[in-house]
Design a protein around this motif. Structure first.
Motif, PDB file in Angstrom:
ATOM      1  N   PHE A  58      25.152  -2.771   3.664  1.00 20.52           N
ATOM      2  CA  PHE A  58      24.137  -1.852   3.137  1.00 20.52           C
ATOM      3  C   PHE A  58      24.754  -0.788   2.224  1.00 20.52           C
ATOM      4  N   THR A  59      25.987  -0.391   2.506  1.00 23.36           N
ATOM      5  CA  THR A  59      26.662   0.605   1.672  1.00 23.36           C
ATOM      6  C   THR A  59      27.081   0.012   0.327  1.00 23.36           C
ATOM      7  N   PHE A  60      27.682  -1.163   0.358  1.00 20.84           N
ATOM      8  CA  PHE A  60      28.275  -1.719  -0.857  1.00 20.84           C
ATOM      9  C   PHE A  60      27.348  -2.639  -1.649  1.00 20.84           C
ATOM     10  N   VAL A  61      26.215  -3.048  -1.047  1.00 25.70           N
ATOM     11  CA  VAL A  61      25.176  -3.808  -1.760  1.00 25.70           C
ATOM     12  C   VAL A  61      23.851  -3.106  -1.438  1.00 25.70           C
ATOM     13  N   PRO A  62      23.635  -1.926  -2.027  1.00 23.11           N
ATOM     14  CA  PRO A  62      22.518  -1.073  -1.600  1.00 23.11           C
ATOM     15  C   PRO A  62      21.129  -1.642  -1.871  1.00 23.11           C
ATOM     16  N   ASP A  63      21.028  -2.664  -2.704  1.00 20.81           N
ATOM     17  CA  ASP A  63      19.713  -3.251  -2.981  1.00 20.81           C
ATOM     18  C   ASP A  63      19.580  -4.672  -2.424  1.00 20.81           C
ATOM     19  N   ILE A  64      20.382  -4.998  -1.435  1.00 16.78           N
ATOM     20  CA  ILE A  64      20.365  -6.360  -0.890  1.00 16.78           C
ATOM     21  C   ILE A  64      18.972  -6.735  -0.386  1.00 16.78           C
ATOM     22  N   THR A  65      18.592  -7.977  -0.656  1.00 17.28           N
ATOM     23  CA  THR A  65      17.353  -8.537  -0.116  1.00 17.28           C
ATOM     24  C   THR A  65      17.665  -9.903   0.476  1.00 17.28           C
ATOM     25  N   ALA A  66      16.866 -10.298   1.431  1.00 17.49           N
ATOM     26  CA  ALA A  66      17.048 -11.578   2.106  1.00 17.49           C
ATOM     27  C   ALA A  66      15.750 -12.369   2.064  1.00 17.49           C
ATOM     28  N   ALA A  67      15.883 -13.652   1.804  1.00 15.62           N
ATOM     29  CA  ALA A  67      14.735 -14.558   1.829  1.00 15.62           C
ATOM     30  C   ALA A  67      15.071 -15.708   2.769  1.00 15.62           C
ATOM     31  N   ILE A  68      14.091 -16.071   3.578  1.00 13.90           N
ATOM     32  CA  ILE A  68      14.234 -17.248   4.438  1.00 13.90           C
ATOM     33  C   ILE A  68      13.657 -18.422   3.660  1.00 13.90           C
ATOM     34  N   VAL A  69      14.521 -19.370   3.345  1.00 16.51           N
ATOM     35  CA  VAL A  69      14.131 -20.523   2.540  1.00 16.51           C
ATOM     36  C   VAL A  69      13.436 -21.574   3.398  1.00 16.51           C
ATOM     37  N   SER A  70      13.951 -21.764   4.609  1.00 17.89           N
ATOM     38  CA  SER A  70      13.415 -22.784   5.507  1.00 17.89           C
ATOM     39  C   SER A  70      13.844 -22.456   6.934  1.00 17.89           C
ATOM     40  N   GLN A  71      13.100 -22.999   7.894  1.00 19.63           N
ATOM     41  CA  GLN A  71      13.481 -22.827   9.291  1.00 19.63           C
ATOM     42  C   GLN A  71      12.975 -23.996  10.118  1.00 19.63           C
ATOM     43  N   ALA A  72      13.667 -24.238  11.214  1.00 15.80           N
ATOM     44  CA  ALA A  72      13.265 -25.264  12.177  1.00 15.80           C
ATOM     45  C   ALA A  72      13.747 -24.801  13.543  1.00 15.80           C
ATOM     46  N   VAL A  73      13.062 -25.251  14.579  1.00 15.09           N
ATOM     47  CA  VAL A  73      13.398 -24.833  15.931  1.00 15.09           C
ATOM     48  C   VAL A  73      13.639 -26.057  16.801  1.00 15.09           C
ATOM     49  N   ASP A  74      14.703 -25.981  17.605  1.00 13.57           N
ATOM     50  CA  ASP A  74      15.024 -27.010  18.585  1.00 13.57           C
ATOM     51  C   ASP A  74      15.334 -26.288  19.891  1.00 13.57           C
ATOM     52  N   GLY A  75      14.349 -26.170  20.743  1.00 12.09           N
ATOM     53  CA  GLY A  75      14.523 -25.432  21.993  1.00 12.09           C
ATOM     54  C   GLY A  75      14.784 -23.966  21.700  1.00 12.09           C
ATOM     55  N   SER A  76      15.938 -23.451  22.166  1.00 10.41           N
ATOM     56  CA  SER A  76      16.277 -22.046  21.915  1.00 10.41           C
ATOM     57  C   SER A  76      17.112 -21.875  20.645  1.00 10.41           C
TER      58      SER A  76
END
Length: 140
Positions: A58-76
């Motif tokens: 957060f200090t060194f990339v103050p404008d960082i953003t994250a996007a979740i492209v895909s997800q899948a679930v297998d149990g936990s």
């Protein structure tokens, strides 16, 4: 899909995009384990290290953003593909893409297998990449 999976990913993404260190650290169990199979020396344990890592990000990339492209679930286990980008303090582009496989207990991650890597912005071809990886220092 596990009931906790989508809310977990959404909380983690929101905390990242809001640069909310407390909310982000709260996504992880105190004894969280992060395995980095491609870089074993980078593996670590503990939410204290999560806090340290993200405080620096957060200090060194103050404008960082994250996007979740895909997800899948297998149990936990929650398989998630991410893209993170921003601008470093020196003005250079920060871009990472890859997969993180989280193991959840309740609403927190207790472990992850981390495959997020910096994007190689070079124009090298697949042939050049294979040559570099299997013939390092050797000419055919």
């Amino acid at each position: 899909m596990s009931r906790a999976a989508l809310p977990f990913l959404q909380r983690l993404q929101r905390a990242t995009n809001d640069h909310d260190l407390e909310a982000l650290v709260d996504c992880f169990a105190a004894d969280y384990r992060n395995e980095t199979p491609a870089h074993p020396g980078r593996s670590f344990s503990g939410a204290v290290q999560v806090r340290s890592n993200w405080s620096r990000i957060f200090t060194f990339v103050p404008d960082i953003t994250a996007a979740i492209v895909s997800q899948a679930v297998d149990g936990s286990d929650v398989w998630s593909e991410w893209e993170m980008s921003g601008t470093r303090l020196d003005g250079t582009l920060h871009r990472m893409r890859g997969v993180i496989i989280f193991r959840l207990e309740g609403e927190r991650a207790v472990s992850a297998r981390f495959y997020l890597e910096p994007v190689d912005e070079s124009e090298s071809t697949v042939d050049e990449a294979v040559q570099a990886h299997v013939h390092a220092g050797e000419t055919p």
